[in-house]
Design a protein around this motif. Sequence first.
Motif, short mmCIF file in Angstrom:
data_model
loop_
_atom_site.label_atom_id
_atom_site.label_comp_id
_atom_site.label_asym_id
_atom_site.label_seq_id
_atom_site.Cartn_x
_atom_site.Cartn_y
_atom_site.Cartn_z
N MET A 121 11.31 3.78 -3.32
CA MET A 121 10.90 3.93 -4.72
C MET A 121 9.39 4.05 -4.84
O MET A 121 8.87 4.88 -5.61
N ARG A 122 8.66 3.23 -4.09
CA ARG A 122 7.20 3.22 -4.19
C ARG A 122 6.59 4.56 -3.81
O ARG A 122 5.57 4.96 -4.38
N ILE A 123 7.17 5.26 -2.83
CA ILE A 123 6.59 6.53 -2.37
C ILE A 123 7.07 7.72 -3.21
O ILE A 123 6.63 8.84 -2.99
N SER B 166 0.85 -1.20 0.00
CA SER B 166 0.00 0.00 0.00
C SER B 166 0.88 1.25 0.00
O SER B 166 1.60 1.51 0.98
N ILE B 167 0.82 2.01 -1.09
CA ILE B 167 1.64 3.22 -1.18
C ILE B 167 1.17 4.27 -0.17
O ILE B 167 1.99 4.96 0.44
N SER B 168 -0.14 4.40 0.02
CA SER B 168 -0.65 5.38 0.98
C SER B 168 -0.16 5.06 2.39
O SER B 168 0.21 5.96 3.17
N LYS C 153 3.55 5.96 2.59
CA LYS C 153 3.75 7.41 2.69
C LYS C 153 3.55 7.91 4.11
O LYS C 153 4.24 8.83 4.56
N LYS C 154 2.64 7.28 4.81
CA LYS C 154 2.44 7.64 6.22
C LYS C 154 3.63 7.22 7.07
O LYS C 154 4.11 7.97 7.92
N ILE C 155 4.13 6.01 6.82
CA ILE C 155 5.27 5.50 7.58
C ILE C 155 6.49 6.38 7.39
O ILE C 155 7.22 6.68 8.35
N TYR C 156 6.74 6.81 6.14
CA TYR C 156 7.95 7.58 5.82
C TYR C 156 7.71 9.09 5.78
O TYR C 156 8.60 9.84 5.35
N ASN C 157 6.51 9.51 6.20
CA ASN C 157 6.19 10.95 6.23
C ASN C 157 6.39 11.61 4.87
O ASN C 157 6.96 12.71 4.77
#
Length: 372
Positions: free
Chosen positions: A279-281, A196-198, A201-205
């Motif tokens: 890469m994904r984010i 899950s990209i969303s 994105k939360k994990i890595y801010n």
Amino acid sequence: MVKRNKKILIISVSTGSGHVRAANSILKTAREKHPHLHIDHIDMMDYVSKTMRKTIVESYNLMVKQLPELWSFFYKKTDGHKFSTHVRRLSKLFNRVNTGHFFEYIKNYKPDYIIVTHFLPIYAISQMKKKYGITVPISIVITDYHNHDLQIAPNISRYFVASKKMLQKLNLQGVPKKNIIVSGIPIDPVFYKPKSISRLKKIYNAPKNITNILVLSGGQGFADTNKIITTLFKSKNKLNIIAIAGNNIKLQQQLQRLKPPKKIDLKVIGWTDKIDDYMRISDIVITKPGGLTTTECIILKKPIIAISPIPGQEEYNAEYILENRLGVIARTPEDLLYYLYKGIPSQPNHIYKKLKKGNFTAAEKILNEVLK
């Protein structure tokens, strides 16, 4: 009588990180998909004399980083039968007095099949076959989007290549088509796993409404990452930059001392095994066009801005990127900013579908062929 499982040996050479990463990708895939298989991976440079290791590894690193014109001359001159023949003879002579421990390991391991990701082990093993009468089949995995003449040798069972263009070139050079498999370049199986990209994105801010840019320096920190980052600081738009310094601690410290303008957020990462997450984010990947990194970007459908290609193999990878509209090449800081403003061509789905054809990854295709 119980049938013994095949023993497979994968051999890489640590000139650059790509050959080792490709070998590890095959190993990891084998352990996931064929848990009962006997398989091992070694770096040939761990089993040769210190003199040979120093000569090969340090000379390569010096040339590609400090003397790229010299590496370009060597690469192109040896990519032809006349000069590659001389290199093969020198390689055999060098192997004769420097690879005793390497030969010993192979004799003791007793593999049923050998897969190499670099040409050097081929010539060492060919001498071993003559000396000890060993008949183990050997295949080579080519880890770039171009094949070099030194990768062609007698008695190679299979050539695993990245594209049909490479198949045609090898065939024109005298390799029978039946011995060439268009497998793609093996990358870590984690790149094929859905995430899950969303959530990432939360994990890595990583912000959703700002362009996220991933800057990769290469596994050994060969790219001029400092200059790339300071160029990005001149962007008129807000950016979230993630810079991966790799194993280069000095570079990591240099980047951490940079002071970005208010509209730029900079995160500096050293060595990491979470490259696929970063890469994904990301919306854009700025990187040297290594064969594996290029393939990783393709699989994750990330547009590439290729920088600082190593003369020779990475120039051909950059050519593949342009030919297939996978990204662009930035040769100057001005190019970098231009492509950020203009945008990058979207990746055509047919390339992605080719790599995913038959629902097998490149490493799986290689293993399936070897285990036939």
